[in-house]
Design an enzyme around this catalytic site. Structure first.
Site, PDB file in Angstrom:
ATOM      1  N   LYS A   1     -31.467 -21.606  35.682  1.00 52.34           N
ATOM      2  CA  LYS A   1     -30.869 -22.921  35.496  1.00 52.34           C
ATOM      3  C   LYS A   1     -31.967 -23.882  35.070  1.00 52.34           C
ATOM      4  O   LYS A   1     -32.940 -24.094  35.791  1.00 52.34           O
ATOM      5  CB  LYS A   1     -30.230 -23.393  36.802  1.00 52.34           C
ATOM      6  CG  LYS A   1     -29.619 -24.774  36.690  1.00 52.34           C
ATOM      7  CD  LYS A   1     -28.875 -25.145  37.948  1.00 52.34           C
ATOM      8  CE  LYS A   1     -28.330 -26.547  37.854  1.00 52.34           C
ATOM      9  NZ  LYS A   1     -27.652 -26.935  39.090  1.00 52.34           N
TER      10      LYS A   1
ATOM     11  N   LYS B   1     -27.720 -21.229  32.469  1.00 55.33           N
ATOM     12  CA  LYS B   1     -27.121 -22.559  32.356  1.00 55.33           C
ATOM     13  C   LYS B   1     -28.153 -23.549  31.879  1.00 55.33           C
ATOM     14  O   LYS B   1     -29.271 -23.540  32.422  1.00 55.33           O
ATOM     15  CB  LYS B   1     -26.632 -22.946  33.747  1.00 55.33           C
ATOM     16  CG  LYS B   1     -26.082 -24.331  33.893  1.00 55.33           C
ATOM     17  CD  LYS B   1     -25.669 -24.523  35.320  1.00 55.33           C
ATOM     18  CE  LYS B   1     -25.156 -25.920  35.528  1.00 55.33           C
ATOM     19  NZ  LYS B   1     -24.805 -26.167  36.896  1.00 55.33           N
TER      20      LYS B   1
END
Ligand code: PBG
Length: 334
Positions: A203, A255
């Site tokens: 992330k 992400k």
């Protein structure tokens, strides 16, 4: 050159396979289906009517009733899952409200499970950023830094709350070191051996989370660069993924999606668990804004983006367009 001579010269003609829609469909390598898509939803404690999110046109903070309607619709459309974020009425420095048995998130999990049962896997976001007054994903040390190990204690308690509420999957999005192992141990120790862990393994500290922070009314000032990843790094993403799988992650996520398709591909090559990618709020907002301004065709752009994420190697895509696209795929018969 004469026509016949030219024809002999070009034996390979890739265009033959593009001549008709039926031929293109026959040779298509990547398919998008509703079951690949996960719908993220926001649920606001105390809301009596759905609250629009101005930076995410078409997305709302749900009431209990509008949540039930949205998840029932998603299940009916064959969407692959729902991912729930809570927007609490009260926040504190340690995010204690996240561990209460009646937290807005635990309640929303129960409302969803009561509506859709096992037809729609329910992913509960396991992170403190919605519940803390400072907006960080963990608790703070006296010097103001995010205290990794103290945060794990809170994550363990939050995990048990969400598992007790019936969550099928916990989405570990806080980027604390050791979070997957800590939560797995806590769950197993309490007999929740079937609760599945989705690790937000890679992330990145991204500008594309901007609209999400409006959606959850984030209190964050500053940034998350001491725990989320540097956008410049790819090898580090593979390390994060390796650690999470070793700690027991059942699914791993990258992400955001579009600026990191290379990472999606490399992660997919590396692991033997399913790979997910999250088309985040800023990616949604960007396309919606361009489409609203008449600059691009909305539906084609959405399908192209989601197909690219699948092609890169993600089996699962978290997207605010999940139900919309499921409906589109159904009517187009694609
Ligand atoms: C944090 C969290 C974030 C998102 C989901 N969970 C981002 C952040 O503020 O760091 C972003 C999702 C989106 O932008 O759509 N737990």
């Amino acid at each position: 050159m004469a026509y016949a001579a030219r024809a002999m010269d070009i034996r390979e003609r890739p265009r033959r396979l593009r001549r008709t829609e039926a031929m293109r469909r026959l040779v298509r390598e990547t398919h998008l289906t509703p079951s690949n898509l996960v719908l993220p939803v926001f649920v606001r404690e105390g809301a009596t009517a759905p609250v629009p999110i101005s930076s995410m046109p078409g997305v709302v903070q749900h009431t209990p009733d509008s949540l039930r309607a949205a998840v029932a619709e998603a299940a009916e459309l064959g969407v692959g899952g729902v991912m729930i974020f809570g927007v609490p009425a009260q926040r504190d420095a340690n995010g204690d409200a996240a561990c209460a048995a009646d937290s807005i998130l635990a309640d929303a999990v129960r409302w969803t499970k009561a509506t859709t049962g096992d037809a729609l896997p329910v992913i509960a976001d396991l992170c403190l950023d919605e519940f803390t007054t400072h907006g960080h994903c963990g608790v703070l040390a006296p010097d103001g830094s995010v205290d990794n190990d103290a945060t794990l204690d809170v994550y363990e308690r939050m995990a048990l709350t969400l598992a007790d509420a019936g969550a099928d999957v916990l989405g570990l999005s806080g980027m604390m070191d050791g979070q997957v192992g800590a939560v797995r141990d806590a769950l197993d120790g309490a007999g929740h051996v079937d609760v599945t862990l989705l690790a937000y393994a890679a992330k990145y500290a991204s500008a594309f989370y901007g609209p999400f922070r409006e959606a959850v009314e984030s209190q964050l000032t500053g940034d998350r660069k001491t725990y989320q990843q540097d956008p410049a790094n790819a090898i580090e993403a593979l390390r994060e993924v390796r650690l999470d799988v070793a700690e027991g992650a059942d699914l791993v996520m990258v992400k955001p999606a579009l600026p990191y398709l290379d990472i999606v591909g490399r992660v997919a090559d590396e692991v033997d668990v399913p790979v997910a990618a999250y088309v985040v709020s800023g990616e949604y907002a960007m396309i919606e804004a361009a489409a609203a301004a008449g600059m691009i065709e909305r539906e084609r752009a959405i399908l192209e983006v989601l197909t690219s994420v699948r092609r890169a190697g993600a089996q699962i895509i978290a997207t605010y367009w999940a139900s919309k696209v499921a409906r589109l795929l159904r009517t187009s018969g694609a």
